[in-house]
Design an enzyme around this catalytic site. Structure first.
Site, short mmCIF file in Angstrom:
data_model
loop_
_atom_site.label_atom_id
_atom_site.label_comp_id
_atom_site.label_asym_id
_atom_site.label_seq_id
_atom_site.Cartn_x
_atom_site.Cartn_y
_atom_site.Cartn_z
N TYR A 1 67.07 -40.77 58.57
CA TYR A 1 65.98 -41.44 59.29
C TYR A 1 65.49 -42.66 58.51
CZ TYR A 1 61.14 -42.57 60.44
OH TYR A 1 59.98 -43.25 60.72
N PRO B 1 55.19 -22.73 58.69
CA PRO B 1 56.32 -22.80 57.76
C PRO B 1 56.22 -23.98 56.79
CG PRO B 1 56.96 -23.67 59.91
CD PRO B 1 55.52 -23.25 60.03
N LYS C 1 55.94 -32.29 64.30
CA LYS C 1 55.49 -32.90 63.05
C LYS C 1 54.44 -32.00 62.40
CE LYS C 1 57.98 -36.61 63.90
NZ LYS C 1 57.57 -37.83 64.54
N LEU C 2 54.27 -32.15 61.09
CA LEU C 2 53.47 -31.18 60.32
C LEU C 2 52.13 -30.82 60.98
CD1 LEU C 2 53.14 -29.61 57.52
CD2 LEU C 2 51.75 -31.56 56.85
N THR D 1 62.91 -40.09 75.72
CA THR D 1 63.65 -39.02 75.06
C THR D 1 62.72 -37.81 75.05
OG1 THR D 1 62.72 -39.48 72.87
CG2 THR D 1 64.71 -40.73 73.50
N ARG E 1 63.15 -28.67 52.76
CA ARG E 1 63.90 -29.67 53.53
C ARG E 1 64.94 -30.31 52.60
NH1 ARG E 1 60.26 -34.48 55.99
NH2 ARG E 1 60.12 -33.15 57.83
N THR F 1 58.39 -48.14 58.01
CA THR F 1 57.69 -46.96 57.51
C THR F 1 57.64 -46.97 55.98
OG1 THR F 1 57.86 -44.55 57.29
CG2 THR F 1 59.90 -45.71 57.78
N ASP F 2 56.66 -46.27 55.43
CA ASP F 2 56.60 -46.15 53.96
C ASP F 2 57.79 -45.37 53.41
OD1 ASP F 2 55.89 -43.56 54.76
OD2 ASP F 2 54.11 -43.42 53.50
N GLU F 3 58.49 -44.63 54.28
CA GLU F 3 59.62 -43.82 53.80
C GLU F 3 60.79 -44.67 53.33
OE1 GLU F 3 60.73 -40.32 55.88
OE2 GLU F 3 58.71 -39.93 56.58
N LYS G 1 65.71 -46.72 59.28
CA LYS G 1 64.53 -47.58 59.37
C LYS G 1 64.63 -48.74 58.37
CE LYS G 1 61.31 -47.10 61.56
NZ LYS G 1 61.01 -47.57 62.96
P1 NAD Z 1 57.70 -40.71 68.51
O1 NAD Z 1 58.98 -39.98 68.25
O2 NAD Z 1 56.50 -39.95 68.90
O3 NAD Z 1 57.96 -41.78 69.69
C1 NAD Z 1 59.11 -42.55 69.78
C2 NAD Z 1 59.20 -43.11 71.20
O4 NAD Z 1 60.35 -43.95 71.27
C3 NAD Z 1 59.35 -42.05 72.28
O5 NAD Z 1 58.48 -42.33 73.36
C4 NAD Z 1 60.81 -42.18 72.71
O6 NAD Z 1 61.02 -41.80 74.07
C5 NAD Z 1 61.05 -43.65 72.47
N1 NAD Z 1 62.49 -43.96 72.26
C6 NAD Z 1 63.36 -43.31 71.46
N2 NAD Z 1 64.59 -43.87 71.56
C7 NAD Z 1 64.47 -44.93 72.40
C8 NAD Z 1 65.37 -45.91 72.88
N3 NAD Z 1 66.65 -45.93 72.50
N4 NAD Z 1 64.92 -46.84 73.74
C9 NAD Z 1 63.61 -46.84 74.15
N5 NAD Z 1 62.71 -45.92 73.73
C10 NAD Z 1 63.14 -44.98 72.87
O7 NAD Z 1 57.46 -41.60 67.23
P2 NAD Z 1 56.09 -42.09 66.54
O8 NAD Z 1 55.67 -41.09 65.57
O9 NAD Z 1 55.17 -42.54 67.61
O10 NAD Z 1 56.63 -43.35 65.73
C11 NAD Z 1 56.66 -44.65 66.33
C12 NAD Z 1 57.24 -45.64 65.34
O11 NAD Z 1 56.45 -45.67 64.17
C13 NAD Z 1 58.65 -45.31 64.87
O12 NAD Z 1 59.35 -46.53 64.75
C14 NAD Z 1 58.44 -44.67 63.50
O13 NAD Z 1 59.56 -44.87 62.67
C15 NAD Z 1 57.23 -45.44 63.01
N6 NAD Z 1 56.36 -44.75 62.05
C16 NAD Z 1 55.87 -43.52 62.33
C17 NAD Z 1 54.98 -42.91 61.45
C18 NAD Z 1 54.40 -41.54 61.74
O14 NAD Z 1 53.71 -40.99 60.89
N7 NAD Z 1 54.61 -40.97 62.90
C19 NAD Z 1 54.63 -43.56 60.26
C20 NAD Z 1 55.17 -44.83 59.99
C21 NAD Z 1 56.02 -45.41 60.90
O1 TDX Z 2 57.41 -27.45 59.41
C1 TDX Z 2 57.16 -28.30 58.52
N1 TDX Z 2 56.84 -27.87 57.26
C2 TDX Z 2 56.58 -28.72 56.23
O2 TDX Z 2 56.30 -28.29 55.11
C3 TDX Z 2 57.20 -29.71 58.77
C4 TDX Z 2 57.55 -30.24 60.13
C5 TDX Z 2 56.92 -30.57 57.72
N2 TDX Z 2 56.64 -30.10 56.49
C6 TDX Z 2 56.37 -31.06 55.40
C7 TDX Z 2 57.45 -32.10 55.19
C8 TDX Z 2 56.66 -33.29 54.69
O3 TDX Z 2 56.47 -33.18 53.29
O4 TDX Z 2 55.21 -31.79 55.78
C9 TDX Z 2 55.32 -33.16 55.38
C10 TDX Z 2 55.19 -34.03 56.61
O5 TDX Z 2 56.32 -33.79 57.42
P1 TDX Z 2 56.56 -34.56 58.82
O6 TDX Z 2 55.37 -34.35 59.70
O7 TDX Z 2 57.91 -34.15 59.34
O8 TDX Z 2 56.51 -36.08 58.37
P2 TDX Z 2 57.36 -36.92 57.29
O9 TDX Z 2 58.66 -36.30 57.03
O10 TDX Z 2 56.47 -37.20 56.12
O11 TDX Z 2 57.60 -38.28 58.15
C11 TDX Z 2 56.52 -38.85 58.92
O12 TDX Z 2 55.90 -39.94 58.26
C12 TDX Z 2 56.60 -41.14 58.14
C13 TDX Z 2 57.01 -39.30 60.30
O13 TDX Z 2 57.66 -38.22 60.95
C14 TDX Z 2 57.92 -40.49 60.19
O14 TDX Z 2 58.30 -40.93 61.49
C15 TDX Z 2 57.20 -41.60 59.47
O15 TDX Z 2 58.05 -42.68 59.25
#
Ligand code: NAD
Ligand code: TDX
Length: 335
Positions: free
Chosen positions: A149, A204, A188-189, A38, A272, A125-127, A153
Protein backbone atom coordinates in the site's frame (compact mmCIF):
# COMPACT_ATOMS: atom_id res chain seq x y z
CA UNK A 1 -17.16 29.57 -8.71
CA UNK A 2 -14.73 26.67 -8.90
CA UNK A 3 -15.39 23.18 -10.16
CA UNK A 4 -13.76 20.50 -8.04
CA UNK A 5 -13.21 17.00 -9.34
CA UNK A 6 -13.05 14.87 -6.20
CA UNK A 7 -12.01 11.29 -6.88
CA UNK A 8 -12.86 8.63 -4.31
CA UNK A 9 -15.55 10.95 -2.98
CA UNK A 10 -17.76 8.10 -1.80
CA UNK A 11 -15.09 6.83 0.60
CA UNK A 12 -14.29 7.92 4.13
CA UNK A 13 -12.19 11.07 3.68
CA UNK A 14 -13.60 11.94 0.25
CA UNK A 15 -17.21 12.03 1.50
CA UNK A 16 -16.19 14.11 4.51
CA UNK A 17 -14.38 16.44 2.12
CA UNK A 18 -17.48 16.86 -0.06
CA UNK A 19 -19.55 17.68 3.05
CA UNK A 20 -16.83 20.12 4.06
CA UNK A 21 -16.90 21.85 0.65
CA UNK A 22 -20.68 22.38 0.71
CA UNK A 23 -20.50 23.56 4.32
CA UNK A 24 -17.79 26.07 3.43
CA UNK A 25 -18.84 27.29 -0.03
CA UNK A 26 -22.58 26.52 -0.13
CA UNK A 27 -23.83 27.09 -3.69
CA UNK A 28 -20.59 28.78 -4.70
CA UNK A 29 -18.85 25.55 -5.70
CA UNK A 30 -19.49 22.74 -8.18
CA UNK A 31 -18.42 19.26 -7.12
CA UNK A 32 -18.01 16.24 -9.38
CA UNK A 33 -17.49 13.05 -7.44
CA UNK A 34 -15.80 10.31 -9.50
CA UNK A 35 -15.84 7.01 -7.65
CA UNK A 36 -15.68 3.40 -8.75
CA UNK A 37 -17.71 2.27 -5.72
CA UNK A 38 -15.43 -0.51 -4.62
CA UNK A 39 -16.31 -2.23 -1.32
CA UNK A 40 -15.08 1.00 0.37
CA UNK A 41 -17.27 3.41 -1.61
CA UNK A 42 -20.72 4.08 -0.18
CA UNK A 43 -23.20 6.53 -1.70
CA UNK A 44 -25.14 6.52 1.55
CA UNK A 45 -22.36 8.74 2.93
CA UNK A 46 -23.64 11.43 0.55
CA UNK A 47 -27.42 10.95 0.70
CA UNK A 48 -27.83 14.48 2.06
CA UNK A 49 -26.10 16.12 -0.93
CA UNK A 50 -27.18 13.74 -3.70
CA UNK A 51 -29.89 16.04 -5.12
CA UNK A 52 -27.96 19.29 -4.95
CA UNK A 53 -27.79 21.14 -8.26
CA UNK A 54 -24.10 21.87 -7.82
CA UNK A 55 -23.17 18.20 -7.25
CA UNK A 56 -22.78 15.31 -9.67
CA UNK A 57 -21.84 11.72 -9.00
CA UNK A 58 -20.11 9.74 -11.74
CA UNK A 59 -19.50 6.08 -11.21
CA UNK A 60 -16.20 5.29 -12.85
CA UNK A 61 -12.63 4.12 -12.55
CA UNK A 62 -9.71 6.58 -12.39
CA UNK A 63 -7.73 4.06 -14.45
CA UNK A 64 -10.02 4.62 -17.44
CA UNK A 65 -8.78 7.52 -19.56
CA UNK A 66 -12.04 7.97 -21.51
CA UNK A 67 -13.99 8.41 -18.26
CA UNK A 68 -11.42 10.64 -16.59
CA UNK A 69 -10.62 12.92 -19.53
CA UNK A 70 -13.89 14.93 -19.92
CA UNK A 71 -14.22 15.30 -16.15
CA UNK A 72 -10.72 16.70 -15.73
CA UNK A 73 -11.41 19.00 -18.68
CA UNK A 74 -14.39 20.43 -16.79
CA UNK A 75 -12.49 20.86 -13.50
CA UNK A 76 -10.53 23.79 -12.08
CA UNK A 77 -9.18 21.69 -9.23
CA UNK A 78 -8.57 17.94 -9.01
CA UNK A 79 -8.31 16.32 -5.58
CA UNK A 80 -7.27 12.70 -5.89
CA UNK A 81 -8.48 10.70 -2.88
CA UNK A 82 -9.27 7.56 -4.90
CA UNK A 83 -7.16 4.66 -3.73
CA UNK A 84 -7.12 1.22 -2.30
CA UNK A 85 -6.37 2.28 1.25
CA UNK A 86 -6.17 -0.68 3.64
CA UNK A 87 -2.69 -1.95 4.51
CA UNK A 88 -3.89 -5.45 5.50
CA UNK A 89 -5.60 -5.94 2.13
CA UNK A 90 -2.44 -4.80 0.34
CA UNK A 91 -0.48 -7.55 2.08
CA UNK A 92 -2.87 -10.25 0.89
CA UNK A 93 -3.66 -8.86 -2.58
CA UNK A 94 -1.47 -5.98 -3.78
CA UNK A 95 -2.69 -6.04 -7.39
CA UNK A 96 -5.52 -3.49 -7.09
CA UNK A 97 -3.22 -1.17 -5.13
CA UNK A 98 -0.71 -0.94 -7.92
CA UNK A 99 -3.48 -0.41 -10.48
CA UNK A 100 -5.53 2.24 -8.72
CA UNK A 101 -2.96 3.99 -6.55
CA UNK A 102 -0.20 4.25 -9.18
CA UNK A 103 -1.74 3.77 -12.64
CA UNK A 104 -4.94 5.62 -11.70
CA UNK A 105 -2.94 8.61 -10.50
CA UNK A 106 -1.00 8.51 -13.78
CA UNK A 107 -4.23 8.61 -15.83
CA UNK A 108 -5.46 11.62 -13.83
CA UNK A 109 -2.14 13.42 -14.17
CA UNK A 110 -2.09 12.82 -17.91
CA UNK A 111 -5.59 14.27 -18.30
CA UNK A 112 -4.59 17.26 -16.17
CA UNK A 113 -1.53 17.78 -18.35
CA UNK A 114 -3.68 17.72 -21.48
CA UNK A 115 -6.33 20.12 -20.25
CA UNK A 116 -4.53 22.21 -17.64
CA UNK A 117 -5.91 22.69 -14.12
CA UNK A 118 -5.43 25.40 -11.48
CA UNK A 119 -4.34 22.82 -8.89
CA UNK A 120 -3.87 19.08 -8.75
CA UNK A 121 -3.85 17.74 -5.20
CA UNK A 122 -2.36 14.29 -4.80
CA UNK A 123 -3.47 12.86 -1.46
CA UNK A 124 -0.46 10.89 -0.31
CA UNK A 125 0.15 9.59 3.22
CA UNK A 126 2.62 9.71 6.11
CA UNK A 127 3.18 5.99 5.51
CA UNK A 128 5.41 6.76 2.51
CA UNK A 129 8.25 7.63 4.92
CA UNK A 130 8.10 4.27 6.68
CA UNK A 131 8.58 3.87 10.41
CA UNK A 132 10.45 6.22 12.77
CA UNK A 133 11.38 5.48 16.36
CA UNK A 134 12.54 8.94 17.52
CA UNK A 135 11.73 12.35 16.12
CA UNK A 136 9.46 13.19 13.18
CA UNK A 137 9.80 13.06 9.41
CA UNK A 138 10.24 16.26 7.43
CA UNK A 139 9.04 16.59 3.83
CA UNK A 140 12.65 16.36 2.62
CA UNK A 141 13.35 13.01 4.30
CA UNK A 142 13.79 9.92 2.17
CA UNK A 143 10.86 7.61 1.49
CA UNK A 144 11.08 4.04 2.77
CA UNK A 145 7.57 2.62 2.44
CA UNK A 146 7.13 -0.83 3.99
CA UNK A 147 3.85 -2.23 2.63
CA UNK A 148 2.57 -2.66 -0.93
CA UNK A 149 0.00 0.00 0.00
CA UNK A 150 2.52 2.60 1.10
CA UNK A 151 4.89 1.74 -1.74
CA UNK A 152 2.06 2.32 -4.24
CA UNK A 153 1.25 5.62 -2.58
CA UNK A 154 4.93 6.60 -2.71
CA UNK A 155 4.94 5.80 -6.44
CA UNK A 156 1.99 8.12 -7.09
CA UNK A 157 3.45 10.77 -4.78
CA UNK A 158 6.69 10.93 -6.78
CA UNK A 159 4.92 10.59 -10.14
CA UNK A 160 2.83 13.65 -9.27
CA UNK A 161 6.00 15.52 -8.38
CA UNK A 162 7.55 14.57 -11.73
CA UNK A 163 4.58 16.16 -13.52
CA UNK A 164 5.40 19.43 -11.78
CA UNK A 165 9.10 19.30 -12.64
CA UNK A 166 8.67 18.06 -16.19
CA UNK A 167 5.41 19.66 -17.33
CA UNK A 168 4.96 22.47 -14.75
CA UNK A 169 1.61 20.97 -13.72
CA UNK A 170 0.62 22.80 -10.50
CA UNK A 171 0.73 19.75 -8.27
CA UNK A 172 0.60 19.76 -4.48
CA UNK A 173 1.28 16.58 -2.54
CA UNK A 174 -0.10 16.06 0.98
CA UNK A 175 1.15 13.46 3.46
CA UNK A 176 -1.36 13.15 6.25
CA UNK A 177 -1.34 10.99 9.36
CA UNK A 178 -4.11 8.57 10.49
CA UNK A 179 -7.60 10.00 10.15
CA UNK A 180 -10.59 9.20 12.35
CA UNK A 181 -14.21 10.32 12.15
CA UNK A 182 -17.62 9.35 10.75
CA UNK A 183 -18.05 7.15 7.65
CA UNK A 184 -14.77 5.24 8.04
CA UNK A 185 -15.08 1.70 6.73
CA UNK A 186 -15.23 -0.68 9.69
CA UNK A 187 -12.06 -2.56 8.78
CA UNK A 188 -9.78 0.23 10.06
CA UNK A 189 -8.66 0.25 13.70
CA UNK A 190 -11.06 2.77 15.28
CA UNK A 191 -14.37 1.88 13.57
CA UNK A 192 -13.54 -1.84 13.77
CA UNK A 193 -12.87 -1.69 17.49
CA UNK A 194 -15.83 0.58 18.29
CA UNK A 195 -18.26 -1.63 16.36
CA UNK A 196 -16.78 -4.88 17.71
CA UNK A 197 -17.07 -3.53 21.25
CA UNK A 198 -20.71 -2.56 20.61
CA UNK A 199 -21.31 -6.15 19.50
CA UNK A 200 -19.38 -7.53 22.51
CA UNK A 201 -16.83 -9.09 20.15
CA UNK A 202 -13.11 -9.22 20.91
CA UNK A 203 -10.81 -6.39 19.75
CA UNK A 204 -7.89 -7.95 17.82
CA UNK A 205 -4.72 -6.01 18.69
CA UNK A 206 -1.74 -6.84 16.47
CA UNK A 207 1.54 -7.78 18.20
CA UNK A 208 2.18 -6.04 21.51
CA UNK A 209 -0.15 -3.12 20.71
CA UNK A 210 2.59 -0.56 21.30
CA UNK A 211 2.71 0.68 17.70
CA UNK A 212 2.15 4.42 17.56
CA UNK A 213 0.01 6.41 15.14
CA UNK A 214 -0.60 10.17 15.03
CA UNK A 215 -4.38 10.70 14.89
CA UNK A 216 -6.11 13.60 13.16
CA UNK A 217 -9.83 14.31 13.00
CA UNK A 218 -10.96 13.89 9.39
CA UNK A 219 -12.40 17.41 9.07
CA UNK A 220 -9.05 18.88 10.07
CA UNK A 221 -7.48 16.91 7.21
CA UNK A 222 -10.18 18.21 4.84
CA UNK A 223 -9.54 21.75 6.03
CA UNK A 224 -5.78 21.39 5.49
CA UNK A 225 -6.29 20.10 1.93
CA UNK A 226 -8.55 23.01 1.04
CA UNK A 227 -6.19 25.47 2.72
CA UNK A 228 -3.32 24.18 0.57
CA UNK A 229 -5.31 24.63 -2.65
CA UNK A 230 -5.22 28.37 -1.96
CA UNK A 231 -2.04 28.82 0.10
CA UNK A 232 0.22 25.93 -0.90
CA UNK A 233 3.02 26.33 -3.41
CA UNK A 234 2.95 24.20 -6.59
CA UNK A 235 5.54 21.42 -6.63
CA UNK A 236 5.66 21.24 -2.85
CA UNK A 237 4.96 18.43 -0.39
CA UNK A 238 3.13 19.22 2.86
CA UNK A 239 2.92 16.99 5.92
CA UNK A 240 -0.39 17.16 7.77
CA UNK A 241 -0.74 15.81 11.30
CA UNK A 242 -2.92 16.07 14.35
CA UNK A 243 -0.13 15.99 16.93
CA UNK A 244 -1.95 13.20 18.79
CA UNK A 245 0.40 10.24 19.01
CA UNK A 246 -1.14 7.25 20.77
CA UNK A 247 -0.31 3.56 21.02
CA UNK A 248 -2.93 1.17 19.72
CA UNK A 249 -3.49 0.00 23.30
CA UNK A 250 -4.23 3.57 24.38
CA UNK A 251 -6.78 3.94 21.56
CA UNK A 252 -8.37 0.61 22.51
CA UNK A 253 -8.62 1.54 26.20
CA UNK A 254 -10.16 4.89 25.32
CA UNK A 255 -12.85 3.18 23.21
CA UNK A 256 -13.68 0.55 25.85
CA UNK A 257 -13.82 3.14 28.62
CA UNK A 258 -16.13 5.44 26.63
CA UNK A 259 -18.44 2.56 25.79
CA UNK A 260 -18.27 1.14 29.35
CA UNK A 261 -17.28 -2.25 27.96
CA UNK A 262 -14.97 -4.74 29.74
CA UNK A 263 -11.26 -4.34 28.98
CA UNK A 264 -11.10 -8.15 28.77
CA UNK A 265 -12.36 -7.72 25.18
CA UNK A 266 -8.76 -6.81 24.27
CA UNK A 267 -7.17 -9.77 22.46
CA UNK A 268 -3.55 -9.80 21.33
CA UNK A 269 -3.12 -11.59 18.02
CA UNK A 270 -0.33 -12.28 15.51
CA UNK A 271 1.37 -9.11 14.30
CA UNK A 272 0.72 -7.56 10.87
CA UNK A 273 3.52 -8.44 8.41
CA UNK A 274 5.99 -5.56 8.08
CA UNK A 275 4.06 -3.65 10.75
CA UNK A 276 5.46 -0.10 11.03
CA UNK A 277 6.24 0.73 14.65
CA UNK A 278 5.62 4.43 14.67
CA UNK A 279 4.56 7.19 12.32
CA UNK A 280 5.30 10.80 13.08
CA UNK A 281 5.40 13.85 10.83
CA UNK A 282 6.90 17.27 11.41
CA UNK A 283 4.19 19.78 10.45
CA UNK A 284 6.28 22.98 10.71
CA UNK A 285 5.96 23.63 6.95
CA UNK A 286 2.15 23.87 6.83
CA UNK A 287 2.07 25.56 10.25
CA UNK A 288 4.36 28.28 8.91
CA UNK A 289 1.71 29.01 6.25
CA UNK A 290 -0.82 29.60 9.03
CA UNK A 291 -2.71 26.29 9.24
CA UNK A 292 -3.27 24.38 12.49
CA UNK A 293 -5.76 21.59 13.32
CA UNK A 294 -8.82 22.84 15.19
CA UNK A 295 -10.30 19.76 16.78
CA UNK A 296 -9.19 18.59 20.21
CA UNK A 297 -8.38 14.88 20.22
CA UNK A 298 -10.44 13.67 23.23
CA UNK A 299 -13.57 15.55 22.19
CA UNK A 300 -13.33 14.51 18.55
CA UNK A 301 -12.70 10.87 19.54
CA UNK A 302 -15.71 10.86 21.85
CA UNK A 303 -17.97 12.36 19.20
CA UNK A 304 -16.64 9.87 16.64
CA UNK A 305 -17.32 6.89 18.93
CA UNK A 306 -20.78 8.31 19.60
CA UNK A 307 -21.40 8.63 15.84
CA UNK A 308 -20.88 4.88 15.46
CA UNK A 309 -23.17 4.27 18.46
CA UNK A 310 -25.86 6.42 16.81
CA UNK A 311 -25.39 5.08 13.28
CA UNK A 312 -25.54 1.35 13.77
CA UNK A 313 -27.59 0.95 10.60
CA UNK A 314 -24.72 2.50 8.59
CA UNK A 315 -22.05 0.04 9.73
CA UNK A 316 -24.30 -2.91 10.53
CA UNK A 317 -24.96 -3.47 6.85
CA UNK A 318 -21.27 -3.26 5.97
CA UNK A 319 -20.38 -5.82 8.60
CA UNK A 320 -23.26 -8.18 7.89
CA UNK A 321 -22.81 -8.72 4.17
CA UNK A 322 -26.45 -7.78 3.54
CA UNK A 323 -25.05 -4.58 2.19
CA UNK A 324 -24.89 -5.70 -1.40
CA UNK A 325 -28.61 -6.50 -1.47
CA UNK A 326 -29.45 -3.25 0.29
CA UNK A 327 -27.32 -1.31 -2.14
CA UNK A 328 -28.90 -2.89 -5.16
CA UNK A 329 -32.40 -2.24 -3.83
CA UNK A 330 -31.73 1.41 -2.95
CA UNK A 331 -29.44 2.55 -5.70
CA UNK A 332 -30.48 0.13 -8.42
CA UNK A 333 -26.84 -0.72 -9.09
CA UNK A 334 -24.68 -3.75 -8.55
CA UNK A 335 -21.61 -3.37 -6.38
P1 NAD B 1 -11.39 4.70 1.51
O1 NAD B 1 -10.90 3.32 1.21
O2 NAD B 1 -12.40 4.89 2.57
O3 NAD B 1 -12.00 5.34 0.17
C1 NAD B 1 -11.42 5.17 -1.08
C2 NAD B 1 -12.47 5.53 -2.15
O4 NAD B 1 -11.84 5.42 -3.43
C3 NAD B 1 -13.68 4.62 -2.16
O5 NAD B 1 -14.86 5.37 -2.25
C4 NAD B 1 -13.47 3.76 -3.41
O6 NAD B 1 -14.70 3.32 -3.98
C5 NAD B 1 -12.72 4.73 -4.30
N1 NAD B 1 -11.92 4.04 -5.33
C6 NAD B 1 -11.09 2.98 -5.15
N2 NAD B 1 -10.55 2.62 -6.34
C7 NAD B 1 -11.01 3.49 -7.27
C8 NAD B 1 -10.80 3.66 -8.66
N3 NAD B 1 -9.99 2.84 -9.34
N4 NAD B 1 -11.44 4.65 -9.30
C9 NAD B 1 -12.29 5.49 -8.63
N5 NAD B 1 -12.53 5.37 -7.30
C10 NAD B 1 -11.90 4.39 -6.63
O7 NAD B 1 -10.08 5.55 1.78
P2 NAD B 1 -9.84 6.81 2.74
O8 NAD B 1 -9.45 6.33 4.06
O9 NAD B 1 -10.98 7.73 2.59
O10 NAD B 1 -8.55 7.43 2.04
C11 NAD B 1 -8.67 8.39 1.00
C12 NAD B 1 -7.28 8.79 0.52
O11 NAD B 1 -6.54 9.34 1.60
C13 NAD B 1 -6.45 7.63 0.00
O12 NAD B 1 -5.71 8.10 -1.11
C14 NAD B 1 -5.52 7.30 1.16
O13 NAD B 1 -4.32 6.73 0.70
C15 NAD B 1 -5.30 8.66 1.76
N6 NAD B 1 -4.99 8.71 3.19
C16 NAD B 1 -5.80 8.09 4.09
C17 NAD B 1 -5.54 8.20 5.45
C18 NAD B 1 -6.42 7.54 6.48
O14 NAD B 1 -6.09 7.57 7.66
N7 NAD B 1 -7.54 6.95 6.11
C19 NAD B 1 -4.43 8.94 5.89
C20 NAD B 1 -3.60 9.57 4.93
C21 NAD B 1 -3.91 9.45 3.59
O1 TDX C 1 -7.52 -5.13 13.65
C1 TDX C 1 -6.58 -4.32 13.75
N1 TDX C 1 -5.72 -4.42 14.81
C2 TDX C 1 -4.65 -3.59 15.00
O2 TDX C 1 -3.90 -3.73 15.97
C3 TDX C 1 -6.36 -3.26 12.80
C4 TDX C 1 -7.26 -3.10 11.61
C5 TDX C 1 -5.28 -2.42 13.00
N2 TDX C 1 -4.44 -2.58 14.05
C6 TDX C 1 -3.30 -1.67 14.20
C7 TDX C 1 -2.40 -1.56 12.99
C8 TDX C 1 -1.89 -0.14 13.07
O3 TDX C 1 -0.77 -0.09 13.93
O4 TDX C 1 -3.84 -0.36 14.37
C9 TDX C 1 -3.04 0.62 13.71
C10 TDX C 1 -3.90 1.36 12.71
O5 TDX C 1 -4.26 0.43 11.70
P1 TDX C 1 -5.17 0.85 10.43
O6 TDX C 1 -6.45 1.44 10.92
O7 TDX C 1 -5.24 -0.34 9.52
O8 TDX C 1 -4.34 2.05 9.81
P2 TDX C 1 -2.82 2.14 9.28
O9 TDX C 1 -2.30 0.83 8.90
O10 TDX C 1 -2.03 2.95 10.28
O11 TDX C 1 -3.07 3.02 7.94
C11 TDX C 1 -3.98 4.15 7.96
O12 TDX C 1 -3.29 5.38 8.07
C12 TDX C 1 -2.57 5.85 6.96
C13 TDX C 1 -4.86 4.15 6.71
O13 TDX C 1 -5.52 2.91 6.59
C14 TDX C 1 -4.07 4.47 5.48
O14 TDX C 1 -4.93 4.55 4.35
C15 TDX C 1 -3.37 5.80 5.67
O15 TDX C 1 -2.53 6.07 4.59
Amino acid sequence: MKTYLVTGGAGFIGSNYIHYLFQKYGDDVYVINLDKLTYAGNLENLDDVATKKNYRFVRGDICQADVVDPLVKEADVVVNFAAESHVDRSIGAPDAFIKTDVYGAFILLEAARRHGVEKFIQISTDEVYGSIIDGSFKETDILEPSSPYSASKAGADRLAYSYFVTYQLPVIITRCSNNFGPYQYPEKLIPLFVTNALEDKSLPIYGDGKNVRDWIYVLDHCDAVDFLIYHGKPGQVYNIGGGNERTNIEITDLILTYLKKPHTLKTFIQDRLGHDRRYSVDTAKITALGWVPEHKFERAMNSTIQWYVDNRSWWGKLKSGEYREFYKANYNKEL
